[in-house]
Design a protein around this motif. Structure first.
Motif, PDB file in Angstrom:
ATOM      1  N   PHE A  21     127.230 -87.141 -11.248  1.00 30.67           N
ATOM      2  CA  PHE A  21     126.701 -88.181 -10.118  1.00 30.67           C
ATOM      3  C   PHE A  21     125.086 -87.708 -10.267  1.00 30.67           C
ATOM      4  N   PRO A  22     124.337 -88.159 -11.509  1.00 30.14           N
ATOM      5  CA  PRO A  22     122.882 -87.690 -11.290  1.00 30.14           C
ATOM      6  C   PRO A  22     122.265 -88.233 -10.162  1.00 30.14           C
ATOM      7  N   ASP A  23     122.586 -89.376  -9.847  1.00 29.87           N
ATOM      8  CA  ASP A  23     121.800 -90.332  -8.696  1.00 29.87           C
ATOM      9  C   ASP A  23     121.944 -89.590  -7.495  1.00 29.87           C
ATOM     10  N   PHE A  24     123.045 -88.903  -7.269  1.00 28.39           N
ATOM     11  CA  PHE A  24     123.108 -88.250  -5.972  1.00 28.39           C
ATOM     12  C   PHE A  24     122.215 -87.131  -5.678  1.00 28.39           C
ATOM     13  N   MET A  25     122.086 -86.348  -6.818  1.00 24.48           N
ATOM     14  CA  MET A  25     121.127 -85.238  -6.673  1.00 24.48           C
ATOM     15  C   MET A  25     119.655 -85.666  -7.122  1.00 24.48           C
ATOM     16  N   GLU A  26     119.453 -86.795  -7.534  1.00 27.89           N
ATOM     17  CA  GLU A  26     118.106 -87.107  -7.824  1.00 27.89           C
ATOM     18  C   GLU A  26     117.007 -86.836  -6.620  1.00 27.89           C
ATOM     19  N   VAL A  27     117.767 -87.127  -5.347  1.00 26.64           N
ATOM     20  CA  VAL A  27     116.692 -87.041  -4.201  1.00 26.64           C
ATOM     21  C   VAL A  27     116.017 -85.826  -4.027  1.00 26.64           C
ATOM     22  N   LEU A  28     116.801 -85.040  -4.272  1.00 24.93           N
ATOM     23  CA  LEU A  28     116.382 -83.177  -4.028  1.00 24.93           C
ATOM     24  C   LEU A  28     115.363 -82.841  -5.440  1.00 24.93           C
ATOM     25  N   TYR A  29     114.967 -83.482  -6.382  1.00 27.20           N
ATOM     26  CA  TYR A  29     114.079 -83.087  -7.126  1.00 27.20           C
ATOM     27  C   TYR A  29     112.948 -84.153  -7.040  1.00 27.20           C
ATOM     28  N   GLY A  30     111.570 -83.284  -7.441  1.00 25.26           N
ATOM     29  CA  GLY A  30     110.487 -83.846  -7.527  1.00 25.26           C
ATOM     30  C   GLY A  30     109.700 -84.192  -6.185  1.00 25.26           C
TER      31      GLY A  30
END
Length: 262
Positions: A223-232
């Motif tokens: 689930f890459p979109d689920f964790m995307e908010v925690l990076y960058g």
């Protein structure tokens, strides 16, 4: 001329003394530890930050990793010395019972342990050093006292003290060796029983240490979109840093719980 040769031998022998609280790694060990640290920190950066800038900030921690590995290597070397010292007392006991002097008992123990553990063993090197010093008329009890100070092991200190008293007062060397062997055997056997009984717990702890990292990797892949908010972003860095800190603290607590000393 002979005195000069003796001083040269004594100076060369003194260079062989090992400080058991400090470990001097070989070049290949340093290279391996650096590669280990880089691999570990690269993996943590990928799981928690995914940032090239953060990856650069990890490099100072290579020093901490090498320092920890040196400490671990020093502890393992000291433990090897302690375990093999029991065999030394047994070998010296047999030699003394056979009528050998204390000095010759050291030589016999050196021959026995060299055949058992090899020339590179830490205690075998110590016995070789002792035998060279005995040839220069250095008292054997003084050599064992020196080993006790450098190793920092309480049982070797006790043995050296008792040996010095027995040598000075003409005590029963056979009884000294026998009692020392009995005490060391009891403590070592107890340590190994404890290690055997908690071996399964250590295995479980290792699995528990890997599971959190595995969960993060699984979520990233599935689930890459689920964790995307925690990076960058700054908030994500704070959250992931807090999670990493909790994880590292839990690792340290687990290591202390599993470390049992007799």
């Amino acid at each position: 001329m002979r005195n000069t040769e003796k001083h040269k031998k004594a100076g060369a022998a003194s260079e062989l003394k090992t400080d058991y609280d400090r470990y001097r790694p070989e070049t290949r060990e340093l290279v391996r530890w650096c590669l280990e640290s880089i691999g570990i920190f690269a993996g943590l950066d990928f799981l928690f930050y995914r940032s090239a800038a953060m990856a650069v900030l990890w490099f100072p921690f290579v020093w901490f990793w090498i320092r920890w590995r040196r400490k671990q290597a020093a502890e393992n070397r000291k433990k090897t010395l302690y375990y093999h010292f029991r065999d030394l007392t047994a070998s010296m006991q047999f030699a003394v019972c056979a009528g050998y002097s204390l000095e010759n008992a050291v030589r016999e123990a050196y021959q026995d342990l060299r055949q058992t553990y090899g020339e590179k063993d830490v205690l075998v090197r110590e016995l070789k050093f002792m035998w060279n010093q005995i040839a220069l008329n250095i008292p054997v009890e003084q050599l064992f006292m020196d080993l006790a100070v450098r190793s920092g092991l309480e049982d070797i200190q006790m043995f050296a003290n008792v040996l010095a008293i027995a040598k000075r007062t003409g005590g029963n060397m056979e009884a000294v060796m026998k009692n020392t062997w009995r005490i060391l055997s009891g403590k070592i056997d107890t340590e190994r029983e404890i290690a055997s009984s908690i071996a399964s717990r250590k295995y479980e702890q290792t699995i528990m240490n890997v599971i959190p990292l595995g969960i993060i990797l699984y979520i990233q892949v599935s689930f890459p979109d689920f964790m995307e908010v925690l990076y960058g972003n700054f908030l994500g860095v704070i959250v992931m840093t807090a999670c990493l800190g909790i994880y590292l603290v839990s690792l340290g607590i687990g290591q202390k719980i599993m470390r049992i000393e007799v």
